[in-house]
Design an enzyme around this catalytic site. Structure first.
Site, PDB file in Angstrom:
ATOM      1  N   ASP A 106      47.376  53.548  48.872  1.00  0.00           N
ATOM      2  CA  ASP A 106      47.063  54.149  50.170  1.00  0.00           C
ATOM      3  C   ASP A 106      45.620  54.670  50.241  1.00  0.00           C
ATOM      4  O   ASP A 106      45.033  55.030  49.225  1.00  0.00           O
ATOM      5  CB  ASP A 106      48.048  55.315  50.410  1.00  0.00           C
ATOM      6  CG  ASP A 106      48.074  55.738  51.871  1.00  0.00           C
ATOM      7  OD1 ASP A 106      47.550  55.000  52.722  1.00  0.00           O
ATOM      8  OD2 ASP A 106      48.620  56.813  52.151  1.00  0.00           O
ATOM      9  N   HIS A 153      40.319  47.586  52.947  1.00  0.00           N
ATOM     10  CA  HIS A 153      41.347  46.726  52.338  1.00  0.00           C
ATOM     11  C   HIS A 153      40.707  45.763  51.330  1.00  0.00           C
ATOM     12  O   HIS A 153      41.271  45.473  50.283  1.00  0.00           O
ATOM     13  CB  HIS A 153      42.090  45.932  53.420  1.00  0.00           C
ATOM     14  CG  HIS A 153      42.886  46.806  54.349  1.00  0.00           C
ATOM     15  ND1 HIS A 153      43.689  47.821  53.892  1.00  0.00           N
ATOM     16  CD2 HIS A 153      43.005  46.818  55.716  1.00  0.00           C
ATOM     17  CE1 HIS A 153      44.272  48.420  54.930  1.00  0.00           C
ATOM     18  NE2 HIS A 153      43.862  47.842  56.035  1.00  0.00           N
ATOM     19  N   LEU A 208      53.830  40.166  31.991  1.00  0.00           N
ATOM     20  CA  LEU A 208      53.830  41.216  33.023  1.00  0.00           C
ATOM     21  C   LEU A 208      54.512  40.663  34.269  1.00  0.00           C
ATOM     22  O   LEU A 208      54.148  39.585  34.750  1.00  0.00           O
ATOM     23  CB  LEU A 208      52.382  41.612  33.359  1.00  0.00           C
ATOM     24  CG  LEU A 208      52.195  42.487  34.602  1.00  0.00           C
ATOM     25  CD1 LEU A 208      52.832  43.856  34.409  1.00  0.00           C
ATOM     26  CD2 LEU A 208      50.707  42.665  34.926  1.00  0.00           C
TER      27      LEU A 208
HETATM   28  C1  FPP Z   1      47.224  51.500  52.856  1.00  0.00           C
HETATM   29  O1  FPP Z   1      45.972  52.002  53.293  1.00  0.00           O
HETATM   30  C2  FPP Z   1      47.099  50.145  52.388  1.00  0.00           C
HETATM   31  C3  FPP Z   1      47.703  49.064  52.938  1.00  0.00           C
HETATM   32  C4  FPP Z   1      48.592  49.155  54.115  1.00  0.00           C
HETATM   33  C5  FPP Z   1      47.499  47.703  52.424  1.00  0.00           C
HETATM   34  C6  FPP Z   1      47.354  47.559  50.935  1.00  0.00           C
HETATM   35  C7  FPP Z   1      46.850  46.199  50.692  1.00  0.00           C
HETATM   36  C8  FPP Z   1      45.849  45.860  49.829  1.00  0.00           C
HETATM   37  C9  FPP Z   1      45.197  46.821  48.920  1.00  0.00           C
HETATM   38  C10 FPP Z   1      45.327  44.469  49.783  1.00  0.00           C
HETATM   39  C11 FPP Z   1      46.288  43.326  49.643  1.00  0.00           C
HETATM   40  C12 FPP Z   1      47.253  43.437  48.536  1.00  0.00           C
HETATM   41  C13 FPP Z   1      47.335  42.625  47.422  1.00  0.00           C
HETATM   42  C14 FPP Z   1      48.489  42.801  46.494  1.00  0.00           C
HETATM   43  C15 FPP Z   1      46.345  41.620  47.080  1.00  0.00           C
HETATM   44  P1  FPP Z   1      45.816  52.461  54.805  1.00  0.00           P
HETATM   45  O2  FPP Z   1      45.258  51.329  55.569  1.00  0.00           O
HETATM   46  O3  FPP Z   1      47.122  52.979  55.312  1.00  0.00           O
HETATM   47  O4  FPP Z   1      44.786  53.613  54.647  1.00  0.00           O
HETATM   48  P2  FPP Z   1      44.679  54.920  55.564  1.00  0.00           P
HETATM   49  O5  FPP Z   1      45.972  55.666  55.405  1.00  0.00           O
HETATM   50  O6  FPP Z   1      43.520  55.648  54.959  1.00  0.00           O
HETATM   51  O7  FPP Z   1      44.424  54.457  56.957  1.00  0.00           O
END
Ligand code: FPP
Length: 247
Positions: A23, A40, A134
């Site tokens: 997050d 992201h 893994l």
């Molecule tokens: C949360 O941050 C993150 C996500 C909803 C997406 C996580 C995805 C990735 C890190 C990339 C793709 C994954 C893989 C496995 C390659 P947020 O956008 O909710 O952040 P915020 O709360 O600060 O807005």
């Protein structure tokens, strides 16, 4: 600094399964006046680093929350960008992951994922299915409640079709109906970014997980934080509802 942390870790007491809610990508980007998608993108680099580090430690299971059933509520452009990043991750990392004997598994309902990323993910799952170093569970269109409803349906069908006696079901055999099947439950659940909640992640499996929260955003999360989380985990007193031997 990192070396000091490695020395503090008890390598014979590592968690068997780590789960991570990645997050804070959006806030990381906002702080830098960048679009959310840049957050992201930086998050994917951290996925690479952490998968490698977990593998190097010899930890057998890692579950990453990549896209929840609720993430469909985000703007279309952001969803598309996340799918593209997933595609990019698989395409650029599959060879290395396979070489490192990583088995990729998807947990969640991927039937609703766009064709291209879905096909690429299924290719990765198929290609790596015999790897055993893994197990990397990527949670994609995943929700803990929908996983439980799905499990209940599969269970009911087995009873209805005469394959299962309703009285034979217990906690362990019910677990087999979950996406994570016979995998051990996460010992350690990590959530960076300062939020103190579970967000519908692995509801059945985290009954006795140790939680590790931190204010840093996922794109700033590094192996140093992972080591610290493991060290903190090793200092927890896990009693599973019991008491210590000497009490
Ligand atoms: C949360 O941050 C993150 C996500 C909803 C997406 C996580 C995805 C990735 C890190 C990339 C793709 C994954 C893989 C496995 C390659 P947020 O956008 O909710 O952040 P915020 O709360 O600060 O807005």
């Amino acid at each position: 600094m990192t070396e000091d942390l490695i020395k503090q870790m008890e390598l014979d007491k590592l968690p068997k399964h780590i789960a991570i809610i990645m997050d804070g990508n959006g806030r990381w980007a906002r702080k830098r006046f960048l679009p959310r998608t840049a957050g992201h993108k930086a998050g994917v680099d951290k996925v690479k680093e952490i998968v490698q580090t977990v593998g190097d430690l010899g930890i057998k299971y890692l579950t990453l929350y990549a896209f929840s059933t609720e993430n469909w509520n985000r703007p279309k452009e952001e969803i598309e960008s996340l799918m593209k990043l997933l595609l990019y991750y698989i395409r650029s990392e599959l060879k290395t992951l396979h070489k490192n004997e990583v088995r990729i598994q998807v947990i969640g309902d991927i039937s609703q994922i766009q064709t291209l990323p879905r096909k690429e993910i299924l290719r990765a799952v198929e290609m790596t299915k015999n790897n055993n170093k893994l197990i990397l569970n990527i949670a994609l269109n995943y929700g803990g409640r929908s996983e439980l409803v799905r499990a209940a349906k599969l269970f009911a069908k087995d009873v209805k079709d005469g394959r299962l006696d309703i009285n034979s079901i217990d906690e362990e055999s019910f677990k087999q109906y979950l996406y994570t099947g016979s995998q051990p439950d996460p010992d350690l659940l990590i959530r960076p970014s300062g939020e103190l909640r579970i967000s519908n992640f692995l509801l059945y499996q985290i009954a006795y997980s140790e939680f590790w929260f931190s204010n840093i955003y996922w794109p700033d999360f590094s192996k140093k934080h992972l080591y610290q989380a493991i060290i903190d985990f090793q200092q927890r007193d896990r009693r599973y509802g019991g008491i210590k031997d000497d009490e």
